[in-house]
Design a protein around this motif. Structure first.
Motif, short mmCIF file in Angstrom:
data_model
loop_
_atom_site.label_atom_id
_atom_site.label_comp_id
_atom_site.label_asym_id
_atom_site.label_seq_id
_atom_site.Cartn_x
_atom_site.Cartn_y
_atom_site.Cartn_z
N ASP A 164 0.81 -1.22 0.00
CA ASP A 164 0.00 0.00 0.00
C ASP A 164 0.84 1.27 0.00
N SER A 165 2.04 1.16 0.54
CA SER A 165 2.83 2.39 0.64
C SER A 165 3.60 2.72 -0.64
N LEU A 181 3.11 11.38 -6.23
CA LEU A 181 2.00 11.74 -5.35
C LEU A 181 0.75 10.91 -5.64
N GLN A 236 -4.40 3.56 -5.62
CA GLN A 236 -5.37 4.46 -6.25
C GLN A 236 -5.39 4.33 -7.77
N VAL A 296 7.43 7.58 2.21
CA VAL A 296 6.11 7.03 2.50
C VAL A 296 6.31 5.58 2.91
N THR A 297 5.84 5.25 4.08
CA THR A 297 6.08 3.89 4.56
C THR A 297 4.95 3.45 5.48
N ASP A 298 4.81 2.15 5.62
CA ASP A 298 3.85 1.57 6.57
C ASP A 298 2.44 2.12 6.42
N ILE A 299 1.92 2.07 5.25
CA ILE A 299 0.57 2.56 5.06
C ILE A 299 -0.36 1.40 4.76
N ALA A 300 -1.55 1.49 5.30
CA ALA A 300 -2.56 0.53 4.90
C ALA A 300 -3.72 1.35 4.36
N MET A 301 -4.16 1.03 3.16
CA MET A 301 -5.21 1.84 2.55
C MET A 301 -6.42 0.97 2.21
N THR A 306 -10.14 1.00 0.14
CA THR A 306 -10.83 1.73 -0.91
C THR A 306 -12.28 1.27 -0.96
N ILE A 362 -7.86 9.96 2.21
CA ILE A 362 -7.02 10.37 1.09
C ILE A 362 -7.92 10.55 -0.12
N SER A 363 -7.72 11.68 -0.80
CA SER A 363 -8.48 11.90 -2.02
C SER A 363 -7.46 12.01 -3.16
N GLY A 380 -4.55 13.13 -2.91
CA GLY A 380 -3.30 12.68 -2.31
C GLY A 380 -2.16 13.69 -2.37
N ILE A 440 0.14 12.83 0.90
CA ILE A 440 1.33 11.99 0.67
C ILE A 440 2.59 12.73 1.11
N ARG A 473 5.08 11.44 4.18
CA ARG A 473 6.54 11.31 4.06
C ARG A 473 7.24 11.73 5.33
N ASN A 492 -9.53 5.70 1.13
CA ASN A 492 -9.40 6.32 -0.17
C ASN A 492 -10.77 6.67 -0.75
N PHE A 550 -11.05 8.89 -3.42
CA PHE A 550 -10.81 9.59 -4.69
C PHE A 550 -11.72 9.10 -5.82
#
Ligand code: FES
Ligand code: FES
Lengths: 152, 1071
Positions: free
Chosen positions: A19-20, A61, A66, B786-791, B793, B811-812, B814, B818, B822, B832, B834
């Motif tokens: 995801d990142s 970005l 997405q 950018v690290t360790d994200i879980a998203m 949707t 997040i739209s 981004g 983003i 960072r 998400n 968007f």
């Protein structure tokens, strides 16, 4: 992890990515498409510009998750059958390239503009390229190249 | 006549660059490669008490961590003085010092491990002001060198005191220049791989000076030069900047590669690049000058302090150029110059295009204009009176008679081409109109020593090798930095051998296959390398000639012409046919003749006497003159550089396209240096960490640049060519500064000419205390990423509303979040939205427009009804970020952060927009003006999503005005903005009045007191002036104590009045 399906340079692909990851990482690290560059990571330099669904965007970005269903076009897709596009040719002729690091992003921004607006005015060109920093050329040759492409 | 030299030739390395195929350093991926990361210091100055690697070592995937103690060879390196720690020992000296380097299986692991290394410090009070560092009782930054003064160059000519005594006027001025960041668009990257054949290492990457890198790595690793092979990669810009820092990186990856036995790559983010890399030296320049009433300079005493930062690096060479050129291209009988480079705890400083000249040119060319004004003569006359002519003697006692001294010619050309005199009149007239904008024109000129001069041994090598089919390789011991060197060299080889350019290929150089060509610095590539190519090509030409001369029935090579791939007699004979180059080569191969050659160039001798600063510093010089035309906004201090006419004597044009490109690029950098590039380092901590705060010119900041090239062939240059790369950058700041005097009537003594400096005469900086710098923040991300994200949707708004909770961040587009991700450390769960169709519509009803919150800005800008009814919204939104950002960023995203600079907020308030917030329990509407509580805080609740904006069509006819101020012309963080709308009643009195400020108060808001004051009145100039006092009081009461208010408050009053004035003019026109 996210499963994503999207189209890149006219090919459908399916990937499982963290995801990142950013679109930029997907291109450079997962797909070996290293023509797209990273210069700042925060949307300031435009070196990472690619076209998503017809629009120029900063791939630093956009998160991979997405991307689902998107159409992505990168610099690797501009030359077709070993023939340079008119725009690429004009970049060469006008000296719009020095170190070349901004060039892929610059070309993608210019292409997105010309695809949507084949005969842009100077102000429109500047607006389309305002997010692409170049430290070498002083922009003038780049502007001239795009102007020439727009007057074809 | 030449057939290839002097033409517009497209780059030989252009194809790979326009197709994305060129391989830059970070594009390299070797089998089994590891990724490296640095553990930087947390503080700029202090002792290291403890380094704890335990947490980092435990991490899965970490393969090596290296420290000072692991260095096998030389512990400290440096081009002249070995004072630079690649990995520090027990003390740190600046914020870019590296304590440990990690190699791991993935980039992320390497970064995480670097973050996990814990360091304990005992902070030391840093020295950040070079003037402090030279004081006798100052703490010694490197006590082993016994002084904070890295180097001191004196220059003595005549007797300055006597000269001052004889002068009719005496003035003394102090000038200052700032740090200057190279900001090449490619951040640094180096990869090292073990090389089993030499038991050493191969090094790839963005390397400007391969031979220097080789020398440093060999010393650091305790190996021989022949064990290190530098292969380089396509270089994404350098401008002098990819030297020392690259060497440091190369040493670290070589060491990590040794320990792991694997290839290791180290690539920097922009933040790391700015943190560790060196800059241009800031100078403090004190000029005391004696001159007569007629403008004749008699005596000059110059004292300069250059901030060398934590290490000496190239300071020895950079400041030497300054001491040679400090008096400029003027003949002065008595000169005393002293320049000292000093250690501080700032970023270290070294080579940057211009190399010690932009600083002194800024000072002494500004000074020349001031002297001219005192003597009541023109800037042109003062330069004619004092400027170098053929045979003039320089400050170092060198007689200029070996080349054409073209100072007068370049100045005249610049005056002519810029239509200087006509412009003087035009701008004088314009400035008399009392408008907000003032115009100015100014010039500056310089002379510049070519190549290294007495700085060092000046030799260069190339290999020219003809293949059996007549095609040719050129290899050089110099480097392509983007400047077009390869193209130039191929042109020279093709010209000498009389073959088409397409027959010549430039080979990727390796240090293993070509002798040391010296550094690619000092704009020397064409001059020295071009000569070496001629040398090599001529050797081959002679060898081939010997094979075919009998057949052509000639005895000397000068009886032949080599052109378009044919070798023929100058005096044709009917029975003798020309021989093609291919054929001649074939014959040479058959005859066993060698058609490959080393080309070598050693520059003519130069001399320097260290104690007196006398000698023939350089073997030749170039001259240049630039004229800058500017427009200054007196309401805000913003400068627009309308045009720069750049006249340069280049000796001979080899590639017109390349040279013009150098001029455009150099001038653009000079403009940035003069007005934009404000490197912000305070108490040793860098505040301008990325390109959002360190601003370089965008395409909208560069207007017209006219290159004018003068050719006075130089006897030492290849085909007469000299240098161009650096002179182009060094003049603009002085020319702009002189134009500023014309425009504003004020002298400025410091660059960059920021908004505040122009407006207030001084810069404002956010205060920071040294204690802030020494506060060690644990658990921080040393490298933003950018690290360790879980998203997640969700597929519909309904589902999103069910999921949304405090744990999630939305997040739209981004484009903001983003960047935020960072920097932050904590794991983030993202929701998400968007793609949610429900949020992507623009709907028009009879009374209003409803814009979905996830509609990208670009779509709003092109929507017909929005354009027609809400012009301020369109204008403000068109200034958000860049085109790429607007394509992605959404209106919802722009407002939910509640950043003070969010451009869409003031117009939404102006137009009485309402914001719809939805939760799973229903929805509510909030007026836009109440949505933001204070900066970075909104009304939105954790279970709500901003879904749309409802904007009613204005019921009256409004006249409007909007102004946004940014430091440059695109991609700005808005400094301040104003939107105003006025509607009149039938009596032409103000019925409705709305004024909203952005980036001023604790949130964007109506200035209701002023609105009320205006209502019911007739809009007139007098009325506009009447708001000044109340407005001032409102602002002062609200934000008078802020660090920025000294600038912002009066500027806001200016632009507010101007907005009303603008409306007033529109109304007038209407009548
Ligand atoms: S890397 Fe994406 S804009 Fe700079
Ligand atoms: S060509 Fe180097 S950054 Fe544009």
């Amino acid at each position: 992890m996210a499963k994503i399906k999207f189209n890149i340079n006219n090919k459908d692909v399916q990937l499982e990515v963290k995801d990142s990851l950013r679109l930029l990482d997907v291109l450079r690290d997962c797909m070996g498409l290293t023509g797209t560059k990273e210069g700042c990571g925060i949307g300031e330099c435009g070196a990472c510009t690619v076209i998503v669904n017809g629009d120029a965007v900063c791939s630093c970005l956009v998160l991979a998750g997405q991307l689902h269903g998107a159409n992505v076009e990168t610099i690797e897709n501009i030359e077709q059958n070993e023939v340079l596009s008119k725009l690429q040719q004009l970049f060469l002729e006008h000296g719009a390239i020095q170190c070349g690091f901004c060039t892929p992003g610059m070309l993608m921004s210019a292409k997105a503009l010309l695809d949507a607006n084949p005969h842009p005015a100077e102000a429109e060109i500047k607006e389309a390229l305002e997010g692409n920093l170049c430290r070498c050329t002083g922009y003038i040759p780049i502007l001239n190249a795009v102007k020439a492409a727009g007057s074809e | 006549m030449h057939s290839i030299i002097g033409k517009k030739v497209t780059r030989v390395d252009g194809y790979e660059k326009v197709t994305g195929k060129a391989v830059y350093g970070d594009d390299i991926k070797l089998h089994g490669m590891l990724y490296a990361a640095n553990r930087y210091t947390d503080i700029p100055a202090g002792k290291i008490k403890k380094i704890d690697l335990s947490n980092a070592e435990k991490m899965d995937g970490v393969e090596a961590i290296v420290l000072f103690k692991d260095i096998p060879g030389k512990k400290r390196i440096g081009p002249i003085r070995q004072d630079h720690y690649i990995l520090v020992n027990d003390e740190v000296f600046y914020c870019g010092d590296v304590i440990a380097a990690v190699a791991a299986k993935t980039k992320e692991t390497a970064y995480a491990a670097a973050d996990a290394i814990e360091i304990e410090y005992e902070p030391i009070e840093g020295i950040f002001d070079p003037a402090e560092a030279v004081k006798p009782d100052a703490r010694l930054i490197h006590p082993e060198f016994k002084s904070n003064i890295v180097v001191h160059y004196p220059l003595r000519k005549g007797d300055v005191e006597k000269g001052f005594g004889e002068s009719e006027n005496l003035i003394e001025r102090v000038y200052r220049t700032g740090f200057h960041e190279h900001a090449y668009i490619e951040p640094e990257t180096v990869t090292a791989a073990p090389d089993s054949t030499t038991k050493g290492y191969k090094i790839y990457g963005s390397i400007q000076n391969p031979f220097t890198t080789r020398r440093m790595v060999a010393a650091f690793m305790g190996l021989n030069l022949n064990q290190i092979n530098i292969l380089g990669s396509t270089l994404g810009g350098s401008f002098g900047g990819k030297d020392d820092i690259i060497n440091c990186m190369a040493c670290r990856v070589a060491l990590l590669s040794k320990i792991t036995g694997k290839p290791v790559k180290l690539t920097y983010t922009r933040e790391e690049s700015i943190k560790e890399s060196y800059k241009r030296h800031p100078y403090i320049l004190n000029y005391k000058v004696g001159f007569n009433n007629d403008g004749k300079l008699k005596s000059m005493k110059i004292e300069i302090i250059a901030d060398s930062g934590a290490y000496s690096s190239q300071s020895f060479f950079v400041t030497w150029r300054s001491v040679v050129q400090a008096t400029g291209p003027y003949e002065i009988e008595n000169v005393e110059t002293d320049i000292r480079a000093v250690y501080t705890n700032n970023s270290y400083t070294a080579a940057f295009r211009g190399f010690g000249s932009p600083q002194i040119i800024f000072a002494k060319e500004s000074l020349m204009d001031e002297i001219a004004a005192i003597c009541k003569i023109s800037p042109l006359e003062i330069r004619q009176i004092n400027g170098f002519k053929q045979g003039s003697i320089t400050a170092s006692g060198q007689k200029l008679d070996e080349h054409t001294v073209s100072l007068g010619e370049v100045i005249e050309k610049a005056i002519e081409k810029s239509t200087y005199n006509a412009k003087l009149d035009e701008y004088h007239k314009k400035n008399e109109t009392g408008s907000r904008y003032k115009y100015g024109i100014g010039l500056a000129c310089s002379y510049r020593g070519c190549s290294l001069g007495a700085e060092g041994t000046d030799t260069t090598s190339v290999i020219v090798s003809v293949q059996a089919d007549g095609s040719v390789y050129v290899l050089a011991g110099l480097n392509e930095n983007g400047q077009g060197m390869r193209t130039t060299f191929c042109q020279v080889a093709a010209e000498v051998l009389g073959i088409p350019l397409e027959k010549v290929a430039f080979l990727e150089p390796q240090t293993a296959t070509i002798p040391d060509g010296g550094p690619t610095v000092a704009s020397r590539a064409t001059l020295t390398g071009g000569n070496a190519v001629i040398d090599g090509a001529l050797k081959i030409k002679n060898a081939i000639f010997n094979v075919i001369k009998d057949e052509l029935q000639v005895s000397g090579i000068d009886e032949t012409i080599w052109e378009n791939g044919m070798i023929s007699r100058i005096q044709p004979l009917p029975e003798i046919n020309p021989i093609s180059f291919e054929k001649a080569v074939e014959k040479s191969f058959k005859a066993g003749v060698n058609v490959s050659a080393y080309g070598w160039f050693k520059a003519p001798d130069v001399s320097w006497h260290e104690e007196t600063g006398q000698g023939n510093a350089y073997f030749t010089y170039v001259y240049g003159c630039q004229v800058a035309e500017i427009k200054v906004d007196t309401y805000t201090g913003k400068i627009e550089v309308l045009k720069v006419t750049a006249v340069h004597d280049v000796g001979k044009v080899i590639n017109r396209l390349g040279i013009e490109g150098q001029v455009y690029g150099g001038v653009a950098q000079g403009i940035g240096y003069a007005i934009l590039e404000d490197f912000n380092i305070q108490n040793g901590i860098i505040k301008s960490e990325n390109l959002d705060e360190y601003l370089i010119p965008t395409i909208k900041d560069i207007h017209e640049i006219e290159p004018v090239l003068i050719e006075n062939s130089d006897k030492y240059g290849p085909f007469g060519a000299k240098v161009i790369g650096e002179p182009t950058l060094e003049l603009a700041s002085a020319a702009i500064n002189n134009a500023m005097k014309f425009a504003t009537g004020k002298y400025f003594y410091q660059i960059p000419l920021t908004l505040e400096r122009v407006f207030l005469g001084k810069n404002l900086v956010k205060p920071s205390r040294q204690s802030e710098a020494v506060r060690v923040t644990h658990q921080k991300k040393h490298t933003p990423r950018v690290t360790d994200i879980a998203m997640v949707t969700p597929s519909s708004l309904k589902k999103a509303l069910i999921m949304i909770s405090e744990d999630y961040k939305i997040i739209s587009g981004g484009t903001d979040i983003i960047i935020e991700l960072r920097k932050r450390n904590e794991t983030k769960k993202l929701l998400n939205i968007f793609q949610l169709k429900e949020l992507k519509k623009i709907k028009k009803t009879k009374d209003e427009i409803i814009i979905g919150s996830a509609v990208p800005i670009t779509q709003i800008l092109s929507h017909k009804a929005i354009k027609k009814n809400f012009p301020i919204l369109v204008e403000a939104c068109s200034l958000i970020g860049s085109k790429q950002i607007r394509n992605r960023a959404t209106l919802g995203g722009n407002i939910v952060n509640a950043a003070p600079c969010a451009d869409s907020v003031p117009p939404l308030i102006l137009y009485d927009a309402r914001i719809t917030l939805q939760s799973k329990n229903g929805s509510r509407e909030i007026p836009a003006k109440d949505f933001i509580i204070e900066n970075y805080k909104t009304q939105i609740k954790p279970d709500e999503i901003l879904t749309s904006f409802v904007i009613p069509f204005p019921k009256k006819k409004f006249y409007h005005s909007y102004y946004q101020l940014g430091r440059r012309n695109a991609v700005n963080i808005t400094r301040i903005s104003i939107g105003a709308m006025i509607a009149l009643d039938p009596e032409k009195k103000i019925e409705d009045c709305r004024i909203v400020s952005g980036s001023l108060f604790d949130r964007p808001k109506n200035i209701s007191e002023i609105e009320e004051l205006l209502k019911g009145q007739e809009l007139k100039e007098i009325l506009i002036n009447e708001i000044e006092q109340p407005l001032k009081k409102i602002i002062d009461d609200a934000i008078g104590k802020r660090w920025s208010s000294e600038y912002k408050n009066p500027v806001f009053i200016n632009i507010c009045k101007d907005a009303l004035h603008d409306i007033f003019m529109k109304l007038k026109k209407k009548k």
